[in-house]
Motif scaffolding. Sequence first.
Motif, PDB file in Angstrom:
ATOM      1  N   GLU A 108       0.604  -1.082  -0.155  1.00 32.77           N
ATOM      2  CA  GLU A 108       0.290   0.357  -0.359  1.00 32.77           C
ATOM      3  C   GLU A 108       0.702   1.787   0.472  1.00 32.77           C
ATOM      4  O   GLU A 108       0.657   2.054   0.690  1.00 32.77           O
ATOM      5  CB  GLU A 108      -1.067  -0.274   1.252  1.00 32.77           C
ATOM      6  CG  GLU A 108      -2.369   0.227   0.869  1.00 32.77           C
ATOM      7  CD  GLU A 108      -3.360   0.164   1.952  1.00 32.77           C
ATOM      8  OE1 GLU A 108      -3.102   1.861   2.809  1.00 32.77           O
ATOM      9  OE2 GLU A 108      -3.201  -1.073   2.777  1.00 32.77           O
ATOM     10  N   PRO A 109       1.658   1.320  -0.806  1.00 37.65           N
ATOM     11  CA  PRO A 109       2.212   2.267  -1.441  1.00 37.65           C
ATOM     12  C   PRO A 109       1.621   4.295  -1.075  1.00 37.65           C
ATOM     13  O   PRO A 109      -0.016   3.537  -2.017  1.00 37.65           O
ATOM     14  CB  PRO A 109       3.233   2.514  -2.413  1.00 37.65           C
ATOM     15  CG  PRO A 109       2.863   1.805  -3.518  1.00 37.65           C
ATOM     16  CD  PRO A 109       1.515   0.831  -2.584  1.00 37.65           C
ATOM     17  N   ASP A 110       1.380   5.334  -0.377  1.00 37.76           N
ATOM     18  CA  ASP A 110       1.063   6.225  -0.756  1.00 37.76           C
ATOM     19  C   ASP A 110       1.218   6.507  -2.532  1.00 37.76           C
ATOM     20  O   ASP A 110       2.393   7.191  -2.843  1.00 37.76           O
ATOM     21  CB  ASP A 110       1.772   7.427   0.078  1.00 37.76           C
ATOM     22  CG  ASP A 110       1.525   8.541  -0.262  1.00 37.76           C
ATOM     23  OD1 ASP A 110       0.552   8.860  -1.202  1.00 37.76           O
ATOM     24  OD2 ASP A 110       1.538   9.705   0.801  1.00 37.76           O
ATOM     25  N   ALA A 111      -0.188   6.719  -3.545  1.00 36.50           N
ATOM     26  CA  ALA A 111      -0.512   6.451  -3.921  1.00 36.50           C
ATOM     27  C   ALA A 111       0.003   8.146  -5.115  1.00 36.50           C
ATOM     28  O   ALA A 111      -0.026   8.778  -5.732  1.00 36.50           O
ATOM     29  CB  ALA A 111      -1.227   5.819  -5.388  1.00 36.50           C
ATOM     30  N   SER A 112      -0.053   8.850  -4.152  1.00 34.57           N
ATOM     31  CA  SER A 112      -0.237  10.491  -4.207  1.00 34.57           C
ATOM     32  C   SER A 112       0.586  11.048  -5.409  1.00 34.57           C
ATOM     33  O   SER A 112       0.406  11.690  -5.619  1.00 34.57           O
ATOM     34  CB  SER A 112      -0.518  11.050  -3.357  1.00 34.57           C
ATOM     35  OG  SER A 112       0.560  11.140  -2.659  1.00 34.57           O
ATOM     36  N   SER A 113       2.003  10.050  -5.560  1.00 35.90           N
ATOM     37  CA  SER A 113       2.787  11.325  -5.486  1.00 35.90           C
ATOM     38  C   SER A 113       2.893  10.241  -7.301  1.00 35.90           C
ATOM     39  O   SER A 113       3.758  11.016  -7.511  1.00 35.90           O
ATOM     40  CB  SER A 113       3.645  10.877  -4.856  1.00 35.90           C
ATOM     41  OG  SER A 113       4.023  12.035  -3.705  1.00 35.90           O
ATOM     42  N   PHE A 114       2.615   9.466  -7.966  1.00 36.94           N
ATOM     43  CA  PHE A 114       2.647   9.107  -8.426  1.00 36.94           C
ATOM     44  C   PHE A 114       1.011   9.569 -10.170  1.00 36.94           C
ATOM     45  O   PHE A 114       0.252  10.542  -9.490  1.00 36.94           O
ATOM     46  CB  PHE A 114       2.830   7.169  -8.827  1.00 36.94           C
ATOM     47  CG  PHE A 114       3.605   6.576  -7.795  1.00 36.94           C
ATOM     48  CD1 PHE A 114       5.150   6.835  -8.589  1.00 36.94           C
ATOM     49  CD2 PHE A 114       3.349   6.620  -6.903  1.00 36.94           C
ATOM     50  CE1 PHE A 114       5.753   6.066  -7.907  1.00 36.94           C
ATOM     51  CE2 PHE A 114       4.478   6.390  -6.026  1.00 36.94           C
ATOM     52  CZ  PHE A 114       5.797   6.180  -6.747  1.00 36.94           C
ATOM     53  N   PRO A 115       1.779  10.103 -10.887  1.00 39.38           N
ATOM     54  CA  PRO A 115       0.788  10.355 -12.143  1.00 39.38           C
ATOM     55  C   PRO A 115      -0.505   9.596 -11.913  1.00 39.38           C
ATOM     56  O   PRO A 115      -0.082   8.214 -12.178  1.00 39.38           O
ATOM     57  CB  PRO A 115       1.576  10.675 -13.623  1.00 39.38           C
ATOM     58  CG  PRO A 115       3.017   9.908 -13.105  1.00 39.38           C
ATOM     59  CD  PRO A 115       3.519   9.277 -11.372  1.00 39.38           C
ATOM     60  N   SER A 116      -1.343   9.720 -12.308  1.00 39.21           N
ATOM     61  CA  SER A 116      -2.395   9.377 -12.289  1.00 39.21           C
ATOM     62  C   SER A 116      -3.268  10.030 -13.309  1.00 39.21           C
ATOM     63  O   SER A 116      -4.817   9.860 -13.511  1.00 39.21           O
ATOM     64  CB  SER A 116      -3.191   9.691 -10.305  1.00 39.21           C
ATOM     65  OG  SER A 116      -3.940  10.815 -10.339  1.00 39.21           O
ATOM     66  N   GLY A 117      -3.228  11.276 -13.542  1.00 44.23           N
ATOM     67  CA  GLY A 117      -3.838  11.801 -14.620  1.00 44.23           C
ATOM     68  C   GLY A 117      -5.236  11.827 -13.989  1.00 44.23           C
ATOM     69  O   GLY A 117      -6.679  12.065 -15.021  1.00 44.23           O
TER      70      GLY A 117
END
Length: 703
Positions: A108-117
């Motif tokens: 469960e990595p913090d996904a907020s800093s990856f591009p999600s468009g």
Amino acid sequence: MSEFTNVAEIFGSNVFNDAVMQERLPKKVYKELKKTIEEGKELDLATADVIAHEMKEWAIEKGATHYTHWFQPLTGVTAEKHDSFISAPDKNGKVLMSFSGKELIKGEPDASSFPSGGLRATFEARGYTAWDCTSPAFVRQDAAGATLCIPTAFCSYTGEALDQKTPLLRSMEAINTEALRLLRLFGNTTSRRVTPSVGPEQEYFLVDKAKYLQRKDLIYTGRTLFGAMPPKGQELDDHYFGNIRQRIAAFMKEVNEELWKLGVTAKTQHNEVAPAQHELAPIYAECNVAVDHNQIVMKTLKMVACRHGLQCLLHEKPFAGVNGSGKHNNWSITTDDGINLLDPGTTPHENIQFLLVLACILKAVDTHVDLLRESAADVGNDHRLGANEAPPAIISVFLGEQLEDVVEQLISTGEATHSLKGGKLETGVKTLPDLTKDATDRNRTSPFAFTGNKFEFRMVGSKDSIAAPNIVLNTIVAEAFAEASDVLEKAEDFDLAVHDLIKKYLTEHQRIVFNGNGYSDAWVEEAERRGLPNIKSMVDAIPALTTDKAIGLFEKFHVFTKAELESRAEIQYETYAKAINIEAKAMIDIASKQIIPAVIKYTKSLADTVNSVTAAGAEASVQSELLAETSGLLSDTKVALQKLMDLDKKSEEVPEGTELAHYFHEEIVPAMAELRAPVDALEMIVDKEMWPMPSYGDLMFEV
Ligand code: ADP
Ligand code: MG
């Protein structure tokens, strides 16, 4: 003498592969896992716990202290967050090494800093990584020690794909289902799975690390933003397949060993066309494994280069004026019992199943050229596609003489009666053995070439993941197979229906076939007449992702939802704008702080010379001319720099997304070229000692 390498012994030694699993897992657990891998069954937690435990014990024996879920977000590179195996100390202060089934299958990595468009607002930071057990775990050894890497897919809280892996696996499912459907119609009852096989050839440059560190453009952008051509480039063709220098050979040896340990089948290596350019090709593997392995290859090239005082440049166009780098994505479709659907046999005209598969692929490529083109679009590839050395931005298919002849027979008479033969190769030298010749010569200029028993998609960029092109290939071919099966399943006379369908597809999609020189101007005109698109840039390619045609295709085969496609388009625009912005800012920085000051120093030394020569009573006309020329170019530089700075400032007011990407493409990129021109001219004049960075010659010829 270098030490002896026992390849058989080291190959796969750091991979938790089938042999290791069979040896270490209890029989029942092993069987469960195989079921999951082969049939897509869900894994229960108790089984996962046992696998995790064994995987950890094995990894620790290899020196691992940490594990990571290894995934491929939409940044083009891999991502990982390391956790050590230690658990809280017991009452005696001792730690245990632990790793649970839950930790193995879900992260469960913090996904907020990856591009999600736009798929996920930052406050909804949840993202999940899920173990892709079809791609084996491995232990990577580097400066951080040893780490157990677990290949995973990466999804949002609501199940949307945030990565390359998820849609790739979905597209493999699609082609598996549809290819099996087609095979059954041809009476095949034995094959149980159909998988795309992929062998990506990877091109790269190597430069000296110390020189690299003196080039801010390379450091910040991966390519040179300035640089005049040295007296020698690639015109003599003496680098291609040339003798590999010892420093490079030592590098390649270590790259191979590292890759072999990780189970990557590094097979072919050679010097490429441009000076300092090389290639590495593995033996082809199942599509998802090939995608993972290509990421490992890129990372390994970079890591080993550092150990050898080298820097590996994966950018598509590190140097203007010499060839750029790409990846040739070799693609075929194979059944679990070893049938390659793209194998024409020696008499293709009799091989009806092959001809239908071929006709389907031509139809798929012709119908979705825009998507294929988009899948190869990345910022760096804009310098390659359409430039002289690379396949042009127009997609066409090369079939070769033999198949083209069969296709023509079928279209004109509805009947193919013969296949051209390769015959004997006559060298005119008695002592050379007789070689049998392929029925078709090679064609190097086609972006999509049939090469014997596979298609070679040559547009892909060297730095880019090969996931996107394979997602597109798998899905568009699945669609063509499905449409063919829809017709054939209803047919009363199967043979006649197949025959008619092949003829229909070939006739309707013949325009995509081109066997001539793809680099010629005549082809550009001819392609236009045929109505084939010539999409010259990334920003013009992106809209292909969100057409009704694309949405219909990807939703039908559950590869992408409309929302996922829209998010991907948004990320592409964003990536483009950001990358060009960095390049523009780097140019501004280098021109202002390094180049202009150096030229000013040079003009001062020239002026001093003019003064002292004139004072001594001699004529200083050459010096004066040089001074005038340099000052002129310096002033051009200043003007172009100011323009770029103003335009870059203005970009802050342009709305993000499509508009900003177009602004960078249409305003900033030309302004960068305008700044580069006088600077490159200055480099040819200014005293080498005074030029603030290593030249192209230093970088490419003194490795
Ligand atoms: P080239 O002569 O085109 O440069 P290389 O030997 O460098 O050829 O690379 C060819 C690539 O194609 C290798 O990775 C090879 O494993 C792969 N390949 C060969 N046969 C197939 C196939 N049937 N399907 C997919 N890839 C294949
Ligand atoms: Mg090759």
